[in-house]
Design a protein around this motif. Structure first.
Motif, PDB file in Angstrom:
ATOM      1  N   MET A  50       0.819  -1.211   0.000  1.00  0.00           N
ATOM      2  CA  MET A  50       0.000   0.000   0.000  1.00  0.00           C
ATOM      3  C   MET A  50       0.849   1.256   0.000  1.00  0.00           C
ATOM      4  SD  MET A  50      -3.289  -0.973   2.383  1.00  0.00           S
ATOM      5  CE  MET A  50      -3.488   0.762   2.798  1.00  0.00           C
ATOM      6  N   ALA A  51       1.932   1.243   0.757  1.00  0.00           N
ATOM      7  CA  ALA A  51       2.826   2.399   0.769  1.00  0.00           C
ATOM      8  C   ALA A  51       3.409   2.632  -0.617  1.00  0.00           C
ATOM      9  CB  ALA A  51       3.937   2.199   1.793  1.00  0.00           C
ATOM     10  N   GLY A  52       3.816   1.557  -1.260  1.00  0.00           N
ATOM     11  CA  GLY A  52       4.374   1.679  -2.595  1.00  0.00           C
ATOM     12  C   GLY A  52       3.375   2.169  -3.604  1.00  0.00           C
ATOM     13  N   LEU A  53       2.158   1.644  -3.543  1.00  0.00           N
ATOM     14  CA  LEU A  53       1.125   2.055  -4.483  1.00  0.00           C
ATOM     15  C   LEU A  53       0.756   3.519  -4.290  1.00  0.00           C
ATOM     16  CD1 LEU A  53      -1.183  -1.083  -4.262  1.00  0.00           C
ATOM     17  CD2 LEU A  53       0.101  -0.345  -6.275  1.00  0.00           C
ATOM     18  N   ARG A  54       0.569   3.915  -3.034  1.00  0.00           N
ATOM     19  CA  ARG A  54       0.158   5.296  -2.771  1.00  0.00           C
ATOM     20  C   ARG A  54       1.252   6.278  -3.166  1.00  0.00           C
ATOM     21  NH1 ARG A  54      -0.580   9.822  -2.233  1.00  0.00           N
ATOM     22  NH2 ARG A  54      -2.181  10.942  -1.065  1.00  0.00           N
ATOM     23  N   ASN A  55       2.480   5.983  -2.818  1.00  0.00           N
ATOM     24  CA  ASN A  55       3.568   6.892  -3.120  1.00  0.00           C
ATOM     25  C   ASN A  55       3.911   6.918  -4.606  1.00  0.00           C
ATOM     26  OD1 ASN A  55       3.778   7.624  -0.460  1.00  0.00           O
ATOM     27  ND2 ASN A  55       5.435   6.221   0.002  1.00  0.00           N
ATOM     28  N   SER A  56       3.603   5.821  -5.305  1.00  0.00           N
ATOM     29  CA  SER A  56       3.927   5.771  -6.727  1.00  0.00           C
ATOM     30  C   SER A  56       3.096   6.744  -7.542  1.00  0.00           C
ATOM     31  CB  SER A  56       3.727   4.350  -7.262  1.00  0.00           C
ATOM     32  OG  SER A  56       2.356   4.026  -7.324  1.00  0.00           O
ATOM     33  N   ILE A  57       1.925   7.141  -7.037  1.00  0.00           N
ATOM     34  CA  ILE A  57       1.075   8.071  -7.792  1.00  0.00           C
ATOM     35  C   ILE A  57       0.882   9.385  -7.029  1.00  0.00           C
ATOM     36  CG2 ILE A  57      -0.155   6.405  -9.224  1.00  0.00           C
ATOM     37  CD1 ILE A  57      -2.315   6.288  -7.137  1.00  0.00           C
ATOM     38  N   GLU A  58       1.836   9.687  -6.164  1.00  0.00           N
ATOM     39  CA  GLU A  58       1.738  10.920  -5.382  1.00  0.00           C
ATOM     40  C   GLU A  58       1.605  12.139  -6.278  1.00  0.00           C
ATOM     41  OE1 GLU A  58       4.275  13.290  -1.919  1.00  0.00           O
ATOM     42  OE2 GLU A  58       5.021  11.422  -2.763  1.00  0.00           O
ATOM     43  N   GLY A  59       2.380  12.165  -7.377  1.00  0.00           N
ATOM     44  CA  GLY A  59       2.306  13.309  -8.290  1.00  0.00           C
ATOM     45  C   GLY A  59       0.938  13.466  -8.899  1.00  0.00           C
ATOM     46  N   TYR A  60       0.294  12.343  -9.237  1.00  0.00           N
ATOM     47  CA  TYR A  60      -1.045  12.410  -9.821  1.00  0.00           C
ATOM     48  C   TYR A  60      -2.060  12.905  -8.793  1.00  0.00           C
ATOM     49  CZ  TYR A  60       0.804   9.672 -13.722  1.00  0.00           C
ATOM     50  OH  TYR A  60       1.526   9.247 -14.807  1.00  0.00           O
ATOM     51  N   VAL A  61      -1.896  12.478  -7.558  1.00  0.00           N
ATOM     52  CA  VAL A  61      -2.805  12.898  -6.495  1.00  0.00           C
ATOM     53  C   VAL A  61      -2.713  14.411  -6.297  1.00  0.00           C
ATOM     54  CG1 VAL A  61      -3.320  12.713  -4.035  1.00  0.00           C
ATOM     55  CG2 VAL A  61      -2.749  10.670  -5.351  1.00  0.00           C
ATOM     56  N   LEU A  62      -1.485  14.937  -6.242  1.00  0.00           N
ATOM     57  CA  LEU A  62      -1.294  16.374  -6.066  1.00  0.00           C
ATOM     58  C   LEU A  62      -1.808  17.155  -7.270  1.00  0.00           C
ATOM     59  CD1 LEU A  62       2.251  16.384  -4.441  1.00  0.00           C
ATOM     60  CD2 LEU A  62       0.089  16.948  -3.336  1.00  0.00           C
ATOM     61  N   ALA A  63      -1.553  16.618  -8.462  1.00  0.00           N
ATOM     62  CA  ALA A  63      -2.043  17.291  -9.666  1.00  0.00           C
ATOM     63  C   ALA A  63      -3.564  17.331  -9.667  1.00  0.00           C
ATOM     64  CB  ALA A  63      -1.528  16.586 -10.911  1.00  0.00           C
ATOM     65  N   GLY A  64      -4.174  16.257  -9.186  1.00  0.00           N
ATOM     66  CA  GLY A  64      -5.628  16.228  -9.119  1.00  0.00           C
ATOM     67  C   GLY A  64      -6.178  17.286  -8.176  1.00  0.00           C
ATOM     68  N   ALA A  65      -5.479  17.528  -7.054  1.00  0.00           N
ATOM     69  CA  ALA A  65      -5.928  18.540  -6.105  1.00  0.00           C
ATOM     70  C   ALA A  65      -5.976  19.917  -6.753  1.00  0.00           C
ATOM     71  CB  ALA A  65      -5.010  18.563  -4.884  1.00  0.00           C
ATOM     72  N   GLU A  66      -5.038  20.176  -7.654  1.00  0.00           N
ATOM     73  CA  GLU A  66      -5.002  21.478  -8.320  1.00  0.00           C
ATOM     74  C   GLU A  66      -6.179  21.668  -9.278  1.00  0.00           C
ATOM     75  OE1 GLU A  66      -1.222  21.544 -10.216  1.00  0.00           O
ATOM     76  OE2 GLU A  66      -0.079  21.674  -8.327  1.00  0.00           O
ATOM     77  N   ARG A  67      -6.791  20.554  -9.704  1.00  0.00           N
ATOM     78  CA  ARG A  67      -7.915  20.651 -10.634  1.00  0.00           C
ATOM     79  C   ARG A  67      -9.258  20.724  -9.921  1.00  0.00           C
ATOM     80  NH1 ARG A  67      -4.482  17.016 -13.597  1.00  0.00           N
ATOM     81  NH2 ARG A  67      -5.476  15.204 -12.648  1.00  0.00           N
ATOM     82  N   ILE A  68      -9.257  20.630  -8.610  1.00  0.00           N
ATOM     83  CA  ILE A  68     -10.504  20.707  -7.850  1.00  0.00           C
ATOM     84  C   ILE A  68     -10.839  22.176  -7.598  1.00  0.00           C
ATOM     85  CG2 ILE A  68     -11.569  20.191  -5.616  1.00  0.00           C
ATOM     86  CD1 ILE A  68      -9.863  17.618  -5.601  1.00  0.00           C
ATOM     87  N   PRO A  69     -11.988  22.664  -8.063  1.00  0.00           N
ATOM     88  CA  PRO A  69     -12.295  24.095  -7.955  1.00  0.00           C
ATOM     89  C   PRO A  69     -12.454  24.601  -6.523  1.00  0.00           C
ATOM     90  CG  PRO A  69     -14.197  22.852  -8.769  1.00  0.00           C
ATOM     91  CD  PRO A  69     -13.040  21.915  -8.774  1.00  0.00           C
TER      92      PRO A  69
END
Length: 242
Positions: free
Chosen positions: A167-186
């Motif tokens: 789980m740590a590996g999976l979550r950290n592997s897409i950290e950039g996508y998670v942060l990028a998604g936050a920027e798209r939330i109005p």
């Protein structure tokens, strides 16, 4: 046509044999580079390469100098190696984000259901993280860092070290996508409030000893964020782990 393994790969295979049969255990030192090269009939450079790979995988720690802490020591802590591997694979498009999310859903839904099935369980670390996420001044990256630790705390509370590492590996592997998604939330504040409520709902289901509710709530919590943050496109399939 059969491809012969490289010399350093044969060294890895021989060391693996010793780990499997118990001749090498956590805390043991690997024999010196010169001794391994002579025993395996390879160049010292091949041994050196194998040791570098083992260190990157999180299986050994190397330290120069003399004394009991020097040399290559078996530590068997794979989390860092697995996280690095997954992060690189996702960056190189080796693991599609949709597949990573689906795997998270399968693992985390199972963890939440298991915790609820064994309630009461010790969720002190997870609760502490939830309290930290209540701080209104948190930025989105700060909030999401705590969010990641919360999900990992649930896995650790379940007591399965393999699942927690994955789980740590999976979550950290897409950290950039998670942060990028936050920027798209109005409206990030509204999203943060929703995530807080969903986190509490998962804990409530676990406390109530309701595996079905815990399973469903963590599934909807994870998949809902990725969809609303447009981290996944509408055509991306997400395994329904329910």
């Amino acid at each position: 046509m059969t491809t012969e393994p490289k010399a350093w790969e044969s060294v890895l295979a021989r060391i693996e044999e010793r780990l499997v049969d118990g001749r090498l255990r956590p805390g043991d030192h690997l024999p010196p580079e010169r001794a391994l090269a002579a025993e395996f009939g390879v160049a010292r450079s091949s041994v050196r390469e194998a040791v570098r790979v083992l260190e990157a995988m999180g299986l050994i720690r190397t330290q120069t100098g003399s004394g009991p802490s020097s040399g290559a020591i078996i530590i068997a802590r794979p989390q860092g190696g697995m996280e690095a591997l997954m992060r690189l694979q996702v960056a190189a498009s080796g693991f599609p984000v949709a597949d990573v999310v689906s795997t998270r859903l399968l693992l985390e839904s199972s963890v939440a259901g298991e915790l609820a099935g064994h309630s009461p369980v010790d969720l002190a670390d997870a609760r502490q993280l939830l309290d930290a996420m209540d701080e209104p001044a948190l930025t989105a990256p700060e909030f999401l860092a705590l969010d990641a630790r919360f999900h990992l705390a649930l896995a650790e509370a379940a007591g399965n070290a393999v699942v927690a590492t994955m789980m740590a590996g999976l979550r950290n592997s897409i950290e950039g996508y998670v942060l990028a998604g936050a920027e798209r939330i109005p409206d990030w504040d509204a999203m943060a409030a929703r995530l807080r409520a969903e986190h509490r709902g998962v804990i409530d289901a676990i406390d109530a000893g309701d595996p079905a509710a815990a399973h469903t709530r963590i599934h909807d919590h994870i998949s809902g964020y990725y969809r609303d943050a447009r981290t996944l496109s509408p055509s991306d399939p997400i395994t329904d782990a329910r």
